[in-house]
Design a protein around this motif. Structure first.
Motif, PDB file in Angstrom:
ATOM      1  N   ASP A  54      66.681  29.208  34.994  1.00  0.00           N
ATOM      2  CA  ASP A  54      65.404  28.484  35.022  1.00  0.00           C
ATOM      3  C   ASP A  54      65.608  26.984  35.218  1.00  0.00           C
ATOM      4  OD1 ASP A  54      64.113  30.871  34.619  1.00  0.00           O
ATOM      5  OD2 ASP A  54      63.955  30.624  32.437  1.00  0.00           O
ATOM      6  N   ASN A  55      66.604  26.430  34.542  1.00  0.00           N
ATOM      7  CA  ASN A  55      66.845  24.996  34.670  1.00  0.00           C
ATOM      8  C   ASN A  55      67.357  24.638  36.066  1.00  0.00           C
ATOM      9  OD1 ASN A  55      67.130  22.267  33.425  1.00  0.00           O
ATOM     10  ND2 ASN A  55      69.280  22.615  33.922  1.00  0.00           N
ATOM     11  N   LEU A  56      68.239  25.463  36.618  1.00  0.00           N
ATOM     12  CA  LEU A  56      68.762  25.180  37.959  1.00  0.00           C
ATOM     13  C   LEU A  56      67.668  25.301  39.013  1.00  0.00           C
ATOM     14  CD1 LEU A  56      72.244  26.956  37.816  1.00  0.00           C
ATOM     15  CD2 LEU A  56      71.726  24.532  37.540  1.00  0.00           C
ATOM     16  N   PHE A  57      66.802  26.302  38.883  1.00  0.00           N
ATOM     17  CA  PHE A  57      65.695  26.424  39.824  1.00  0.00           C
ATOM     18  C   PHE A  57      64.728  25.252  39.683  1.00  0.00           C
ATOM     19  CE2 PHE A  57      66.241  31.276  40.052  1.00  0.00           C
ATOM     20  CZ  PHE A  57      67.027  31.148  41.185  1.00  0.00           C
ATOM     21  N   LEU A 171      52.495  26.001  47.281  1.00  0.00           N
ATOM     22  CA  LEU A 171      53.614  25.496  48.072  1.00  0.00           C
ATOM     23  C   LEU A 171      54.650  24.793  47.213  1.00  0.00           C
ATOM     24  CD1 LEU A 171      54.417  25.421  51.076  1.00  0.00           C
ATOM     25  CD2 LEU A 171      53.434  23.132  51.185  1.00  0.00           C
ATOM     26  N   GLY A 172      54.225  24.083  46.188  1.00  0.00           N
ATOM     27  CA  GLY A 172      55.161  23.320  45.368  1.00  0.00           C
ATOM     28  C   GLY A 172      55.577  24.000  44.092  1.00  0.00           C
ATOM     29  N   ASN A 173      54.718  24.867  43.538  1.00  0.00           N
ATOM     30  CA  ASN A 173      55.014  25.494  42.249  1.00  0.00           C
ATOM     31  C   ASN A 173      55.050  27.015  42.310  1.00  0.00           C
ATOM     32  OD1 ASN A 173      55.025  22.946  40.948  1.00  0.00           O
ATOM     33  ND2 ASN A 173      52.786  22.981  40.802  1.00  0.00           N
ATOM     34  N   GLY A 174      54.775  27.609  43.468  1.00  0.00           N
ATOM     35  CA  GLY A 174      54.807  29.062  43.579  1.00  0.00           C
ATOM     36  C   GLY A 174      56.226  29.602  43.562  1.00  0.00           C
ATOM     37  N   GLU A 175      56.335  30.926  43.379  1.00  0.00           N
ATOM     38  CA  GLU A 175      57.639  31.590  43.304  1.00  0.00           C
ATOM     39  C   GLU A 175      57.648  32.830  44.183  1.00  0.00           C
ATOM     40  OE1 GLU A 175      58.565  32.468  39.284  1.00  0.00           O
ATOM     41  OE2 GLU A 175      58.890  30.365  38.698  1.00  0.00           O
ATOM     42  N   PRO A 180      61.691  29.623  43.109  1.00  0.00           N
ATOM     43  CA  PRO A 180      60.630  28.696  43.529  1.00  0.00           C
ATOM     44  C   PRO A 180      60.506  28.635  45.041  1.00  0.00           C
ATOM     45  CG  PRO A 180      61.946  27.720  41.791  1.00  0.00           C
ATOM     46  CD  PRO A 180      62.645  28.988  42.194  1.00  0.00           C
ATOM     47  N   PHE A 181      59.260  28.606  45.492  1.00  0.00           N
ATOM     48  CA  PHE A 181      58.998  28.578  46.928  1.00  0.00           C
ATOM     49  C   PHE A 181      59.582  27.324  47.571  1.00  0.00           C
ATOM     50  CE2 PHE A 181      56.090  28.573  50.658  1.00  0.00           C
ATOM     51  CZ  PHE A 181      56.418  29.833  51.131  1.00  0.00           C
ATOM     52  N   ALA A 182      59.583  26.206  46.848  1.00  0.00           N
ATOM     53  CA  ALA A 182      60.139  24.963  47.390  1.00  0.00           C
ATOM     54  C   ALA A 182      61.638  25.093  47.631  1.00  0.00           C
ATOM     55  CB  ALA A 182      59.854  23.803  46.433  1.00  0.00           C
ATOM     56  N   VAL A 183      62.335  25.826  46.759  1.00  0.00           N
ATOM     57  CA  VAL A 183      63.777  26.032  46.940  1.00  0.00           C
ATOM     58  C   VAL A 183      64.042  26.880  48.183  1.00  0.00           C
ATOM     59  CG1 VAL A 183      65.857  27.017  45.905  1.00  0.00           C
ATOM     60  CG2 VAL A 183      64.227  25.769  44.479  1.00  0.00           C
ATOM     61  N   VAL A 184      63.216  27.891  48.397  1.00  0.00           N
ATOM     62  CA  VAL A 184      63.370  28.740  49.589  1.00  0.00           C
ATOM     63  C   VAL A 184      63.145  27.919  50.860  1.00  0.00           C
ATOM     64  CG1 VAL A 184      62.480  30.757  50.806  1.00  0.00           C
ATOM     65  CG2 VAL A 184      62.702  30.801  48.318  1.00  0.00           C
ATOM     66  N   ILE A 185      62.105  27.094  50.862  1.00  0.00           N
ATOM     67  CA  ILE A 185      61.832  26.251  52.033  1.00  0.00           C
ATOM     68  C   ILE A 185      62.992  25.286  52.278  1.00  0.00           C
ATOM     69  CG2 ILE A 185      60.300  24.491  52.968  1.00  0.00           C
ATOM     70  CD1 ILE A 185      58.011  25.789  51.491  1.00  0.00           C
TER      71      ILE A 185
END
Length: 403
Positions: A54-57, A171-175, A180-185
């Protein structure tokens, strides 16, 4: 000392130099990674919750905007340029996306497209200022930074854009599957930019322009057009980053992105980009990139008026190489002459000491002899009546001034 011992010492010294160079390159390549690993180890001992998923994401989502815009800045820096307007453009794109959702009822996808379009327009403006107006990138993007920040304050009245629906936060807080969607992008953007820079013609042109702009222009690359494409693509990524930033706080903030360009430039340089251009990795100082097969600038055939040059004329063509072998009058439409007459030693013409490159099309002047001359006036005059013909004829080509 025998010759064998001297040879062995020379080989040993060359091996030591090679090993020293390879170790230096490896250290420069893994310096940032080593510092990151040491930091992770230290923080893991400082807090037992640091290495949790959770912290790394959460860290990845917080740094997603900087990572995406740093990828855009890397492309600009490789071209020996810089973009100081990324913070203002990101704020303008985020505010634009938030306003179309609140005032016009646009869905999130359409609002993201609007934000990306705003970033692309800003990148196009930067590219035109650099390529058409010939303004240095530092000055051009500095002006765009002020213009963008002023537009944000004018549009919003220096007040944030609030009252957005909860779907705006996707876009910023979704999963997606707990990620997290932002990490995928961010991962998709990083892989895409790396592929474009290393495996496509566009990426090779980007490195070529950063290494030597004039050489890239002389080798057939449309420097102005491709440099504009780089700034437009960078603007697209900046607009996407600004939309993610607005989505994370569920509002459009006109003050967002102040001094963001410093963090982005630092991230790009730490990642291996050189401020001197033409370099995207720290171990590529002495590496000469080669264009992939059939990916480089294609050699254009010289213009028609360049073919029948007088023998011995060595004017360079548009690629900086020698022109083709002089075409004899027979190939230029004049009958009764042969290629031997142009190379006869009694005329005192300079022979070709260096053959043209193999990949340049060379006209086989002795292989074709058109029956009727073309409508354009030939450069060589035909032999007079009663004179010798065939291999004994001599041609007196009309010389033209060499430009």
């Amino acid at each position: 000392m025998s010759a064998a011992e001297a040879t062995g010492q020379a080989q040993g010294g060359a091996l030591n130099d090679w090993l020293r160079e390879r170790i230096s390159h490896a250290l420069s390549e893994f310096t940032a990674a080593t510092a990151l690993i040491v930091l992770f180890i230290a923080l893991s001992f400082a807090s037992p919750y640091f290495l949790t998923a959770d912290n790394l994401f959460n860290i990845g989502a917080q740094t997603a905007v900087i990572a995406i815009i740093a990828a855009a800045q890397t492309m600009v820096i490789i071209t020996k340029g810089i973009d100081l307007s990324v913070g203002s453009v990101a704020a303008l794109a985020g505010v634009a996306g938030a306003m179309v959702v609140r005032d016009l009822g646009f869905p999130l996808l359409a609002a993201t497209a609007v934000a990306i379009g705003v970033g692309a327009l800003a990148g196009l403006l930067n590219g035109l200022l650099v390529t058409v107006a010939r303004i240095p990138p530092f000055i051009a993007t500095l002006g765009t930074m002020s213009v963008g920040r002023g537009l944000v304050f004018i549009i919003t009245g220096a007040v944030g854009v609030y009252g957005l629906p909860k779907s705006f936060q996707l876009l910023g807080n979704g999963e997606i599957i707990g990620i997290p969607f932002a990490v995928v992008i961010t991962a998709v953007v990083a892989v895409g930019v790396a592929f474009v820079l290393s495996q496509t013609r566009f990426g090779q042109y980007t490195y070529a322009m950063g290494s030597n702009l004039e050489a890239a222009r002389r080798s057939g690359i449309a420097v102005g057009r491709h440099l504009t494409y780089v700034y437009v693509l960078a603007g697209v990524l900046v607009g996407l980053g600004g939309m993610i930033a607005a989505s994370r706080v569920n509002s459009g903030q006109p003050n967002y992105g102040i001094s963001l360009e410093l963090d982005v430039i630092a991230a790009a340089v730490i990642g291996g980009a050189s401020l001197f251009g033409g370099q995207g990795r720290p171990d590529r100082r002495d590496h000469h990139r080669r264009l992939p097969h059939r990916a480089g600038p294609q050699r254009r055939r010289p213009a028609r008026h360049q073919h029948p040059l007088p023998a011995g004329d060595r004017r360079p063509d548009h690629l900086g190489c020698r022109l083709l072998r002089p075409v004899p009058p027979s190939a230029a439409g004049v009958t009764g002459l042969t290629c031997r007459s142009l190379n006869s030693p009694e005329e005192g013409r300079t022979p070709w000491h260096t053959p043209p490159p193999a990949d340049v099309h060379e006209v086989d002047s002795c292989a074709r002899r058109p029956s009727s001359p073309p409508p354009r006036r030939p450069l060589c005059s035909a032999p007079a009546a009663g004179s010798r013909s065939g291999t004994e004829a001599t041609a007196r080509p009309r010389t033209r001034p060499v430009r």
